[in-house]
Design a protein around this motif. Structure first.
Motif, PDB file in Angstrom:
ATOM      1  N   LEU A  28       0.666  -1.197  -0.116  1.00 55.46           N
ATOM      2  CA  LEU A  28       0.046   0.184  -0.153  1.00 55.46           C
ATOM      3  C   LEU A  28       1.005   1.327   0.101  1.00 55.46           C
ATOM      4  O   LEU A  28       0.461   2.505  -0.289  1.00 55.46           O
ATOM      5  CB  LEU A  28      -0.973  -0.013   1.170  1.00 55.46           C
ATOM      6  CG  LEU A  28      -1.964  -1.138   1.233  1.00 55.46           C
ATOM      7  CD1 LEU A  28      -2.597  -1.028   2.426  1.00 55.46           C
ATOM      8  CD2 LEU A  28      -2.864  -0.802   0.213  1.00 55.46           C
ATOM      9  N   ALA A  29       2.092   1.176   0.076  1.00 57.28           N
ATOM     10  CA  ALA A  29       3.148   2.311   0.380  1.00 57.28           C
ATOM     11  C   ALA A  29       3.131   3.146  -1.081  1.00 57.28           C
ATOM     12  O   ALA A  29       3.704   4.264  -1.381  1.00 57.28           O
ATOM     13  CB  ALA A  29       4.357   1.895   0.720  1.00 57.28           C
ATOM     14  N   ASP A  30       2.902   2.332  -2.089  1.00 59.55           N
ATOM     15  CA  ASP A  30       3.141   2.775  -3.506  1.00 59.55           C
ATOM     16  C   ASP A  30       1.726   3.403  -4.201  1.00 59.55           C
ATOM     17  O   ASP A  30       1.014   2.808  -4.216  1.00 59.55           O
ATOM     18  CB  ASP A  30       3.665   1.788  -4.482  1.00 59.55           C
ATOM     19  CG  ASP A  30       3.960   2.387  -5.643  1.00 59.55           C
ATOM     20  OD1 ASP A  30       3.116   2.293  -6.729  1.00 59.55           O
ATOM     21  OD2 ASP A  30       5.279   2.506  -6.228  1.00 59.55           O
ATOM     22  N   PRO A  31       1.965   4.676  -4.676  1.00 59.73           N
ATOM     23  CA  PRO A  31       0.629   5.271  -5.257  1.00 59.73           C
ATOM     24  C   PRO A  31       0.041   4.486  -6.225  1.00 59.73           C
ATOM     25  O   PRO A  31      -1.046   4.608  -6.322  1.00 59.73           O
ATOM     26  CB  PRO A  31       1.158   6.717  -5.452  1.00 59.73           C
ATOM     27  CG  PRO A  31       2.485   6.793  -5.499  1.00 59.73           C
ATOM     28  CD  PRO A  31       3.063   5.493  -4.623  1.00 59.73           C
ATOM     29  N   THR A  32       1.158   3.917  -7.167  1.00 57.69           N
ATOM     30  CA  THR A  32       0.407   3.287  -8.193  1.00 57.69           C
ATOM     31  C   THR A  32      -0.604   2.098  -7.851  1.00 57.69           C
ATOM     32  O   THR A  32      -1.633   1.709  -8.338  1.00 57.69           O
ATOM     33  CB  THR A  32       1.522   2.813  -9.200  1.00 57.69           C
ATOM     34  OG1 THR A  32       2.143   4.047  -9.630  1.00 57.69           O
ATOM     35  CG2 THR A  32       0.957   1.907 -10.337  1.00 57.69           C
ATOM     36  N   ARG A  33       0.140   1.333  -6.692  1.00 55.92           N
ATOM     37  CA  ARG A  33      -0.644   0.038  -6.194  1.00 55.92           C
ATOM     38  C   ARG A  33      -1.897   0.545  -5.665  1.00 55.92           C
ATOM     39  O   ARG A  33      -2.854  -0.376  -6.045  1.00 55.92           O
ATOM     40  CB  ARG A  33       0.177  -0.816  -5.379  1.00 55.92           C
ATOM     41  CG  ARG A  33       1.556  -1.114  -6.309  1.00 55.92           C
ATOM     42  CD  ARG A  33       2.081  -2.276  -5.557  1.00 55.92           C
ATOM     43  NE  ARG A  33       3.077  -1.775  -4.438  1.00 55.92           N
ATOM     44  CZ  ARG A  33       4.241  -1.579  -4.739  1.00 55.92           C
ATOM     45  NH1 ARG A  33       4.879  -1.624  -5.783  1.00 55.92           N
ATOM     46  NH2 ARG A  33       5.051  -0.964  -3.617  1.00 55.92           N
TER      47      ARG A  33
END
Length: 118
Positions: A15-20
């Motif tokens: 969840l740390a990545d905005p794309t994911r």
């Protein structure tokens, strides 16, 4: 069953990545193929596939096995476990802020009023 530390680590790392997070937001509307997931991003299909793999390893998505299609769909359980974990801390902070509000109210009741006469 409570989430294990390693499962929470995988969930929060994914969840740390905005794309994911954007992929999950799209999948919350319904399943999609990898090609459908690529459309709104300025990324290649292999790059999106890598993001999906991270989400899949965290258990946040799964891939179906239709004949020619392999739709990706969101899986709720790991997210629900993370929310449950966070809920414990929300309750802690609500209690702490409640005590702080009470203390501030007490302090304000002891503050002397200033006299506007000069």
């Amino acid at each position: 069953m409570p989430a294990t530390a390693s499962q929470l680590d995988l969930t929060f790392a994914a969840l740390a990545d905005p794309t994911r997070r954007a992929i999950l937001a799209r999948l919350a509307q319904g399943e999609a193929t990898v090609n459908e997931l690529v459309e709104p991003f300025d990324m290649s299909q292999p790059a999106i596939s890598k993001h999906i793999k991270v989400l899949e390893n965290a258990g946040l998505v799964s891939r179906g096995k239709d004949a020619q299609r392999r739709p990706v769909k969101i899986e709720a359980a790991p997210m629900a476990e993370a929310v449950g974990w966070l809920e414990t801390y929300r309750k802690f902070w609500e209690t702490s802020y409640g005590r702080l509000d009470s203390l501030l109210a007490q302090l304000q009741s002891f503050t002397p009023k200033t006299d506007d006469k000069n």
